[in-house]
Design an enzyme around this catalytic site. Structure first.
Site, PDB file in Angstrom:
ATOM      1  N   ASP A 143      55.707   2.851  27.762  1.00 23.46           N
ATOM      2  CA  ASP A 143      56.325   4.060  27.210  1.00 23.46           C
ATOM      3  C   ASP A 143      57.215   4.699  28.272  1.00 23.46           C
ATOM      4  O   ASP A 143      56.730   5.211  29.278  1.00 23.46           O
ATOM      5  CB  ASP A 143      55.250   5.065  26.778  1.00 23.46           C
ATOM      6  N   TYR A 202      62.210  10.625  32.465  1.00 25.76           N
ATOM      7  CA  TYR A 202      61.207  10.367  33.499  1.00 25.76           C
ATOM      8  C   TYR A 202      61.870   9.958  34.822  1.00 25.76           C
ATOM      9  O   TYR A 202      61.211   9.899  35.856  1.00 25.76           O
ATOM     10  CB  TYR A 202      60.180   9.316  33.040  1.00 25.76           C
ATOM     11  N   LYS A 212      63.415   6.995  25.182  1.00 29.21           N
ATOM     12  CA  LYS A 212      63.685   8.226  24.417  1.00 29.21           C
ATOM     13  C   LYS A 212      65.037   8.822  24.768  1.00 29.21           C
ATOM     14  O   LYS A 212      65.398   8.891  25.955  1.00 29.21           O
ATOM     15  CB  LYS A 212      62.573   9.258  24.700  1.00 29.21           C
ATOM     16  N   HIS A 221      63.580  12.485  21.835  1.00 31.20           N
ATOM     17  CA  HIS A 221      62.473  12.963  22.680  1.00 31.20           C
ATOM     18  C   HIS A 221      61.915  14.314  22.208  1.00 31.20           C
ATOM     19  O   HIS A 221      60.710  14.504  22.147  1.00 31.20           O
ATOM     20  CB  HIS A 221      62.954  13.050  24.129  1.00 31.20           C
TER      21      HIS A 221
HETATM   22  P1  NAD Z   1      47.531  11.336  30.420  1.00 32.74           P
HETATM   23  O1  NAD Z   1      46.681  12.035  29.414  1.00 32.74           O
HETATM   24  O2  NAD Z   1      47.794   9.884  30.264  1.00 32.74           O
HETATM   25  O3  NAD Z   1      46.853  11.639  31.821  1.00 32.74           O
HETATM   26  C1  NAD Z   1      47.338  11.158  33.019  1.00 32.74           C
HETATM   27  C2  NAD Z   1      46.379  11.582  34.099  1.00 32.74           C
HETATM   28  O4  NAD Z   1      45.091  11.023  33.858  1.00 32.74           O
HETATM   29  C3  NAD Z   1      46.784  11.122  35.481  1.00 32.74           C
HETATM   30  O5  NAD Z   1      46.510  12.189  36.370  1.00 32.74           O
HETATM   31  C4  NAD Z   1      45.873   9.951  35.758  1.00 32.74           C
HETATM   32  O6  NAD Z   1      45.596   9.805  37.107  1.00 32.74           O
HETATM   33  C5  NAD Z   1      44.627  10.320  34.995  1.00 32.74           C
HETATM   34  N1  NAD Z   1      43.902   9.137  34.511  1.00 32.74           N
HETATM   35  C6  NAD Z   1      44.438   8.064  33.857  1.00 32.74           C
HETATM   36  N2  NAD Z   1      43.467   7.199  33.522  1.00 32.74           N
HETATM   37  C7  NAD Z   1      42.295   7.709  33.968  1.00 32.74           C
HETATM   38  C8  NAD Z   1      40.953   7.259  33.917  1.00 32.74           C
HETATM   39  N3  NAD Z   1      40.620   6.095  33.344  1.00 32.74           N
HETATM   40  N4  NAD Z   1      39.999   8.038  34.479  1.00 32.74           N
HETATM   41  C9  NAD Z   1      40.305   9.222  35.049  1.00 32.74           C
HETATM   42  N5  NAD Z   1      41.573   9.701  35.130  1.00 32.74           N
HETATM   43  C10 NAD Z   1      42.560   8.949  34.596  1.00 32.74           C
HETATM   44  O7  NAD Z   1      48.873  12.164  30.537  1.00 32.74           O
HETATM   45  P2  NAD Z   1      50.433  12.005  30.357  1.00 32.74           P
HETATM   46  O8  NAD Z   1      51.026  11.194  31.466  1.00 32.74           O
HETATM   47  O9  NAD Z   1      50.939  13.374  30.117  1.00 32.74           O
HETATM   48  O10 NAD Z   1      50.611  11.230  28.971  1.00 32.74           O
HETATM   49  C11 NAD Z   1      50.697   9.845  28.906  1.00 32.74           C
HETATM   50  C12 NAD Z   1      52.103   9.370  28.625  1.00 32.74           C
HETATM   51  O11 NAD Z   1      52.581   9.927  27.404  1.00 32.74           O
HETATM   52  C13 NAD Z   1      53.160   9.825  29.637  1.00 32.74           C
HETATM   53  O12 NAD Z   1      53.075   9.140  30.861  1.00 32.74           O
HETATM   54  C14 NAD Z   1      54.416   9.578  28.850  1.00 32.74           C
HETATM   55  O13 NAD Z   1      54.726   8.202  28.842  1.00 32.74           O
HETATM   56  C15 NAD Z   1      53.989  10.067  27.467  1.00 32.74           C
HETATM   57  N6  NAD Z   1      54.353  11.490  27.214  1.00 32.74           N
HETATM   58  C16 NAD Z   1      55.306  11.766  26.278  1.00 32.74           C
HETATM   59  C17 NAD Z   1      55.700  13.068  26.022  1.00 32.74           C
HETATM   60  C18 NAD Z   1      56.743  13.346  24.971  1.00 32.74           C
HETATM   61  O14 NAD Z   1      57.272  14.471  24.928  1.00 32.74           O
HETATM   62  N7  NAD Z   1      57.038  12.407  24.122  1.00 32.74           N
HETATM   63  C19 NAD Z   1      55.110  14.136  26.719  1.00 32.74           C
HETATM   64  C20 NAD Z   1      54.120  13.836  27.657  1.00 32.74           C
HETATM   65  C21 NAD Z   1      53.730  12.511  27.892  1.00 32.74           C
END
Ligand code: NAD
Length: 328
Positions: free
Chosen positions: A46, A51, A80, A113
């Site tokens: 993704d 980013y 996006k 996006h």
């Molecule tokens: P996420 O919920 O994936 O959390 C990421 C955090 O969780 C990081 O700090 C990571 O170290 C921790 N983590 C990951 N796996 C873990 C595990 N197994 N145990 C403990 N901690 C763990 O948050 P995110 O990055 O906000 O969301 C995921 C993805 O969604 C983004 O990277 C992006 O690609 C997408 N996204 C899209 C939008 C949008 O507007 N479309 C907005 C936010 C995120």
């Protein structure tokens, strides 16, 4: 590790249920994280212009393909369209820039996006342009430049016609906006990517999408965790600290992260957790060898607090001196 199932999109393409998120995946590490993720079995990435790391994501993809880990056609890549490129003449150049950075000749899924149109910033001036129009201004703020969604969408449809993308969709869209888009789209949206976790379950939106053939992707599946690092939430609020989820995990011999992801998959959508840690990457993909009972699913869904962390109505004002709500 059991293999990752896929959901079928309108085009017939298969979208693996667990993908790798790349937001805030820092420079210098992204390429190796992507390569390692592909080696670990991820087949869904993704990405987004915003980013600021698509070039490095592309290096990771290339390294994995060159090493024979996978072929291009084995992986599902989402990107996006950023808010500054909503006018019809900017959509294709924005997509082509993403393709160039990723080193690909097509994207599997291209999303709008946010339903927020901002004043255009040329590539040579700043890329990615982010939210603030002129960061050097005395009072830096967003410059909203309204564009009808129908104009942006027609240009997105042309990307499919031109073979640059296989499926098109949206992100951060609510039911009303989606219903309007579905009423006139020649090529209907395949996906709506929105914030989803046990504290924000969005039952109605998920159901509306399902009933209208729109596959949902849940982002920020761990809730607060992603937003603590940027001062938008407290780490203690993370769903991974929740007692109910912890206890269910203990019963299945799985971590709270795995339970949260499994809950999402059983709700019938795709999910894109982000991690740069190889053990966690593997853990997050390893959620298909156990099943949550109906009671466990309901207990997790019952944790809903309608707690949205990624809310433009809040962060555009706090961070960009501009009030621009979209969920109200
Ligand atoms: P996420 O919920 O994936 O959390 C990421 C955090 O969780 C990081 O700090 C990571 O170290 C921790 N983590 C990951 N796996 C873990 C595990 N197994 N145990 C403990 N901690 C763990 O948050 P995110 O990055 O906000 O969301 C995921 C993805 O969604 C983004 O990277 C992006 O690609 C997408 N996204 C899209 C939008 C949008 O507007 N479309 C907005 C936010 C995120």
């Amino acid at each position: 590790m059991s293999s990752c199932p896929s959901l079928v999109l309108r085009s017939g393409a298969k979208m693996p249920q667990v993908g790798l998120g790349t937001w805030k995946a820092g420079p210098g590490v992204v390429a190796s994280v992507v390569e390692e993720a592909l080696r670990a079995g991820y087949r869904h990435l993704d990405c987004a212009c915003d980013y600021g790391n698509e070039h490095e994501v592309g290096q990771g993809i290339k390294a994995a393909i060159d090493a024979g880990v996978c072929k291009r056609e084995d992986i599902f890549v989402t990107s996006k369209l950023w808010n500054t490129y909503h006018h019809k003449e900017h959509v294709r150049p924005a997509c082509e820039r993403t393709l160039k950075d990723l080193g690909l000749d097509y994207i599997d899924l291209y999303l709008i996006h946010f339903p927020i149109s901002l004043k255009f910033v040329p590539f040579e001036k700043r890329y990615p342009p982010e939210w603030i129009h002129d960061p050097e201004a005395a009072n830096p703020k967003m410059e909203v430049d309204p564009v009808p969604l129908s104009e942006t969408w027609a240009a997105m449809e042309e990307l499919v016609d031109a073979g640059l993308v296989k499926d098109i969709g949206v992100s951060n869209f609510n039911c009303q906006l989606l219903a309007d888009l579905l009423s006139y789209a020649r090529i209907k949206p395949s996906v709506n990517q929105v914030e989803l976790h046990p504290y924000l379950t969005q039952e109605f939106l998920v159901r509306f999408c399902k009933e209208n053939g729109v596959v949902v992707t849940g982002y920020s599946p761990f809730g607060a965790l992603s937003y603590a690092s940027i001062g938008m939430a407290k780490e203690e609020e993370s769903v991974l600290n929740n007692e109910v989820i912890g206890k269910i995990g203990e019963k299945h011999g799985k971590s709270p992260a795995q339970v949260s992801l499994r809950w999402a998959c059983q709700r019938g959508y795709t999910v894109v957790p982000k991690s740069a840690n190889i053990d966690r990457l593997k853990q997050n993909l390893n959620v298909f060898d156990f099943e949550l009972s109906q009671e466990e699913m309901e207990a997790i869904s019952g944790l809903n607090r309608n707690r949205r962390y990624n809310d433009p109505g809040v962060f555009t004002e706090l961070a960009f001196n501009t009030f621009y709500p979209i969920h109200n």
